[in-house]
Structures are given as structure tokens and as C-alpha cells.
Design a protein around this motif. Structure first.
Motif, short mmCIF file in Angstrom:
data_model
loop_
_atom_site.label_atom_id
_atom_site.label_comp_id
_atom_site.label_asym_id
_atom_site.label_seq_id
_atom_site.Cartn_x
_atom_site.Cartn_y
_atom_site.Cartn_z
N LEU A 71 6.07 -17.05 10.12
CA LEU A 71 6.36 -15.68 9.70
C LEU A 71 5.61 -15.31 8.42
O LEU A 71 5.08 -14.20 8.28
N LEU A 72 5.56 -16.25 7.48
CA LEU A 72 4.84 -16.00 6.23
C LEU A 72 3.35 -15.77 6.48
O LEU A 72 2.75 -14.86 5.90
N LEU A 73 2.76 -16.57 7.35
CA LEU A 73 1.33 -16.45 7.61
C LEU A 73 1.01 -15.17 8.39
O LEU A 73 -0.03 -14.55 8.19
N VAL A 74 1.90 -14.77 9.29
CA VAL A 74 1.70 -13.51 10.01
C VAL A 74 1.72 -12.34 9.03
O VAL A 74 0.86 -11.45 9.08
N PHE A 75 2.68 -12.33 8.13
CA PHE A 75 2.75 -11.28 7.13
C PHE A 75 1.52 -11.31 6.23
O PHE A 75 0.96 -10.27 5.87
N ARG A 76 1.08 -12.50 5.88
CA ARG A 76 -0.09 -12.66 5.00
C ARG A 76 -1.35 -12.10 5.65
O ARG A 76 -2.11 -11.35 5.03
N THR A 77 -1.60 -12.48 6.89
CA THR A 77 -2.81 -12.02 7.57
C THR A 77 -2.76 -10.53 7.86
O THR A 77 -3.78 -9.83 7.76
N ASN A 78 -1.60 -10.00 8.21
CA ASN A 78 -1.47 -8.56 8.46
C ASN A 78 -1.74 -7.76 7.20
O ASN A 78 -2.41 -6.72 7.24
N THR A 79 -1.21 -8.23 6.07
CA THR A 79 -1.44 -7.55 4.81
C THR A 79 -2.92 -7.55 4.44
O THR A 79 -3.47 -6.54 4.00
N ALA A 80 -3.57 -8.70 4.63
CA ALA A 80 -4.99 -8.79 4.32
C ALA A 80 -5.82 -7.89 5.23
O ALA A 80 -6.76 -7.22 4.79
N TYR A 81 -5.47 -7.86 6.51
CA TYR A 81 -6.23 -7.02 7.45
C TYR A 81 -6.03 -5.54 7.16
O TYR A 81 -6.96 -4.74 7.32
N ASP A 82 -4.84 -5.17 6.72
CA ASP A 82 -4.60 -3.77 6.35
C ASP A 82 -5.53 -3.35 5.22
O ASP A 82 -6.05 -2.22 5.21
N ARG A 83 -5.75 -4.23 4.26
CA ARG A 83 -6.66 -3.92 3.15
C ARG A 83 -8.10 -3.80 3.66
O ARG A 83 -8.85 -2.91 3.23
N TRP A 84 -8.49 -4.69 4.57
CA TRP A 84 -9.83 -4.64 5.15
C TRP A 84 -10.05 -3.35 5.92
O TRP A 84 -11.08 -2.69 5.78
N TRP A 85 -9.07 -2.97 6.73
CA TRP A 85 -9.20 -1.78 7.56
C TRP A 85 -9.15 -0.51 6.71
O TRP A 85 -9.85 0.47 7.00
N GLU A 86 -8.35 -0.52 5.67
CA GLU A 86 -8.32 0.65 4.78
C GLU A 86 -9.67 0.84 4.10
O GLU A 86 -10.16 1.97 3.96
N GLY A 87 -10.30 -0.26 3.70
CA GLY A 87 -11.63 -0.17 3.11
C GLY A 87 -12.64 0.41 4.10
O GLY A 87 -13.50 1.22 3.73
N ARG A 88 -12.53 0.00 5.36
CA ARG A 88 -13.45 0.54 6.38
C ARG A 88 -13.22 2.03 6.59
O ARG A 88 -14.20 2.80 6.77
N LYS A 89 -11.98 2.47 6.57
CA LYS A 89 -11.70 3.89 6.74
C LYS A 89 -12.22 4.70 5.56
O LYS A 89 -12.71 5.82 5.73
N CYS A 199 -11.17 2.66 -3.28
CA CYS A 199 -11.85 1.38 -3.10
C CYS A 199 -11.59 0.46 -4.30
O CYS A 199 -11.40 -0.75 -4.13
N GLU A 200 -11.60 1.04 -5.49
CA GLU A 200 -11.33 0.24 -6.69
C GLU A 200 -9.91 -0.28 -6.70
O GLU A 200 -9.64 -1.39 -7.18
N ARG A 201 -8.99 0.49 -6.14
CA ARG A 201 -7.59 0.03 -6.06
C ARG A 201 -7.50 -1.22 -5.18
O ARG A 201 -6.81 -2.18 -5.52
N ILE A 202 -8.21 -1.22 -4.06
CA ILE A 202 -8.22 -2.41 -3.19
C ILE A 202 -8.90 -3.57 -3.90
O ILE A 202 -8.43 -4.71 -3.86
N LYS A 203 -10.02 -3.28 -4.55
CA LYS A 203 -10.82 -4.32 -5.20
C LYS A 203 -10.07 -4.98 -6.35
O LYS A 203 -10.13 -6.21 -6.53
N ASN A 204 -9.36 -4.19 -7.13
CA ASN A 204 -8.76 -4.69 -8.38
C ASN A 204 -7.29 -5.04 -8.26
O ASN A 204 -6.66 -5.37 -9.27
N THR A 205 -6.74 -4.97 -7.04
CA THR A 205 -5.32 -5.29 -6.87
C THR A 205 -5.18 -6.37 -5.81
O THR A 205 -4.95 -6.08 -4.63
N PRO A 206 -5.32 -7.63 -6.18
CA PRO A 206 -5.19 -8.72 -5.20
C PRO A 206 -3.72 -8.93 -4.82
O PRO A 206 -2.81 -8.35 -5.41
#
Length: 287
Positions: A71-89, A199-206
Motif C-alpha cells: 500500500l505504501l509503495l502504491v501511494f508512493r508511485t502514484n504520487t510521483a507519477y502525478d508530479r510527472w504528469w502535471e509537469g507534462r501538462k 514548474c518551480e513548485r514541482i521542482k522545489n517541493t520534494p
């Protein structure tokens, strides 16, 4: 960004790309294999424990914790992918807004010198932003064609956005555009800064440190305790099993770490350099 055919299963299975986590985890997998062998040797040969020993019940803990860690890893990967997809949008919006601004200017502007200015500066914003997000130094030669230079000690995208608005305002002062046209063009220029800020918000907020550190510790202690239970039922065959489990869990964490910052030079990061080239091509066609 890696270009691939999602329908080519054979290539996926038997090809090892440089971005594969297998290459990165080889040292740790060797260590895990040796560690599992050591635990197995102590239990089977030295300690001479059997399945009747209470220590064999440690597999019950692994069964319960396995569900939690999944469950932790699913949440982790989904959160990371959301950041990736938001950057693409966001970069998709930059492409569209650059085109819209160029289309409006191509109709409004009558003088070739004014068109040439925006023909160089609009793609220049995308180029500067890509360098800004990847922490790469931007060459001043990018703007030699329009006799512009930027201060590399200040926020670079803001300087280009200011130049864009300054030019639009000068066109209004020179009566080359109307007040209504100024408002229309201002909304397009303003959108550039909004995209940059997002984009800076994604970049600077790990991902929060405590959360990321907890997952790594959880995976480590989970893997370190696996041999103590698996050796009783599998013997030395527990070595490849434990290595495989470690590979799966650690790979998910590594993939999440890579894509949570989509603006970089990793194989799975966004192709912002390619997008920048496309913006330049489209703006030159329009203007």
C-alpha cells in the motif's frame, strides 16, 4: 525521455536499458544474496534449527507487513507519477500558449521588425525555462539575433517575460495595437509566468523527508528479516527469492524517486528540450 513501442513485449523483457533499475541495484543484490547465504548457513549448519523452532513463525510477520508495504509503495508511485504528469501538462500548456501568442501577433503586427522580435523571444522563453528547471547555464548567445542579454545572477525566465510584456506595452504606446489587443496579449504573456511558477513548485517541493526515509527503512528491515523465515521452508533456495523480492521493492522506490522530479536529465524525465525545439519550429512557421 526513453522512446519505445508499448506493444513490443519481447523488447521489454529481454532488453536492459541504461535506465533499468537492475543495473543500479546489482551491488545491493549481491550483498543481499551473500547476507541470505550467511543466515542460511548459520541456521541450517551451525545453529541446526528446524521448522519446529519458534523463529520460523517470522514468516507470519512478513505476510502481514507485505500488505502494508504494498500500500505504501502504491501511494508512493502514484504520487510521483502525478508530479510527472502535471509537469507534462504544464509544458503542453506552454506549447499551446506560445502558439496562441504567435498566432495573435501574426495577425496584429504589420511590421516585420516587430514580428522578428517575437519570433526570437517566444521560443527563447521556453529555452530559458528548460535550462532554469534543469539548473543548466544558459548561453547568452541565444539572444544575439535580437541584441538582448540576460543577467545570469537573476531569475532568467522572469527577465524574458518582462521583455515580452515591455515590447507589448511599447507597441501600445506606439499606437500599433489597441487597448483591447493589449489586454488579449497580456493574458498570454501572463500565462508564461504562471506555468514557470507551477514548474518551480514541482521542482522545489520534494516528497517530505520523513515519508521517504520511512519507506526506505521499512524496505531495508523487511528484506533483512526475510532470510530468517524463508530458510526454514526453502533452504538455500531462499537466496534468489529474497534477491527478487528486494529487486521488486527497491525498483519501485527508485522509479518513484526518478519521476517525482520530471525536470532533469534522467532517462524517464520529460523531454523538455525536444518540446523547446518544437516550440521554436512552430513559432517560426507562424511568424
Amino acid at each position: 525521455m526513453v522512446q519505445y513501442n508499448p506493444k513490443d513485449w519481447i523488447t521489454f523483457i529481454f532488453r536492459f536499458h541504461k535506465s533499468d533499475t537492475f543495473r543500479q541495484l546489482i551491488p545491493m543484490m549481491i550483498f543481499i544474496g551473500l547476507y541470505t547465504f550467511g543466515v542460511g548457513y548459520l541456521e541450517i549448519i551451525y545453529w541446526k534449527m528446524s521448522e519446529k523452532n519458534h523463529l520460523s513463525n517470522i514468516t507470519l510477520m512478513h505476510n502481514m507487513l507485505g500488505f502494508v508495504i504494498s500500500l505504501l509503495l502504491v501511494f508512493r508511485t502514484n504520487t510521483a507519477y502525478d508530479r510527472w504528469w502535471e509537469g507534462r501538462k504544464l509544458w503542453g500548456s506552454l506549447v499551446n500558449n506560445s502558439r496562441n501568442l504567435a498566432i495573435k501577433l501574426s495577425v496584429i503586427l504589420k511590421e516585420e521588425s516587430d514580428r522578428l522580435y517575437f519570433k526570437k523571444l517566444i521560443p527563447g522563453y521556453a529555452s530559458i525555462l528548460s535550462k532554469h528547471l534543469t539548473n543548466d547555464e544558459t548561453s547568452k548567445q541565444l539572444f544575439t539575433d535580437v541584441d538582448l542579454e540576460i543577467d545570469h545572477h537573476k531569475h532568467k525566465p522572469n527577465q524574458i517575460a518582462k521583455m515580452l510584456f515591455q515590447k507589448v506595452n511599447d507597441l501600445y504606446d506606439q499606437k500599433k495595437i489597441t487597448g483591447d489587443q493589449l489586454i488579449i496579449l497580456n493574458s498570454e504573456v501572463q500565462s508564461f509566468t504562471e506555468i514557470c511558477g507551477a514548474c518551480e513548485r514541482i521542482k522545489n517541493t520534494p516528497i517530505p523527508y520523513s515519508y521517504s526515509a520511512f519507506i526506505k527503512k521499512f524496505i531495508f528491515f523487511y528484506i533483512m528479516t526475510l532470510p530468517f523465515g524463508y530458510v526454514f521452508s526453502l533452504g538455500y533456495y531462499a537466496i534468489p527469492v529474497v534477491i527478487f523480492i528486494f529487486y521488486v521493492l527497491a525498483s519501485l522506490e527508485l522509479i518513484a524517486e526518478e519521476i517525482e522530479d520530471p525536470f532533469g536529465m534522467d532517462a524517464n524525465d520529460l523531454p523538455i528540450e525536444k518540446i523547446t525545439v518544437n516550440i521554436k519550429k512552430h513559432i517560426e512557421e507562424i511568424l
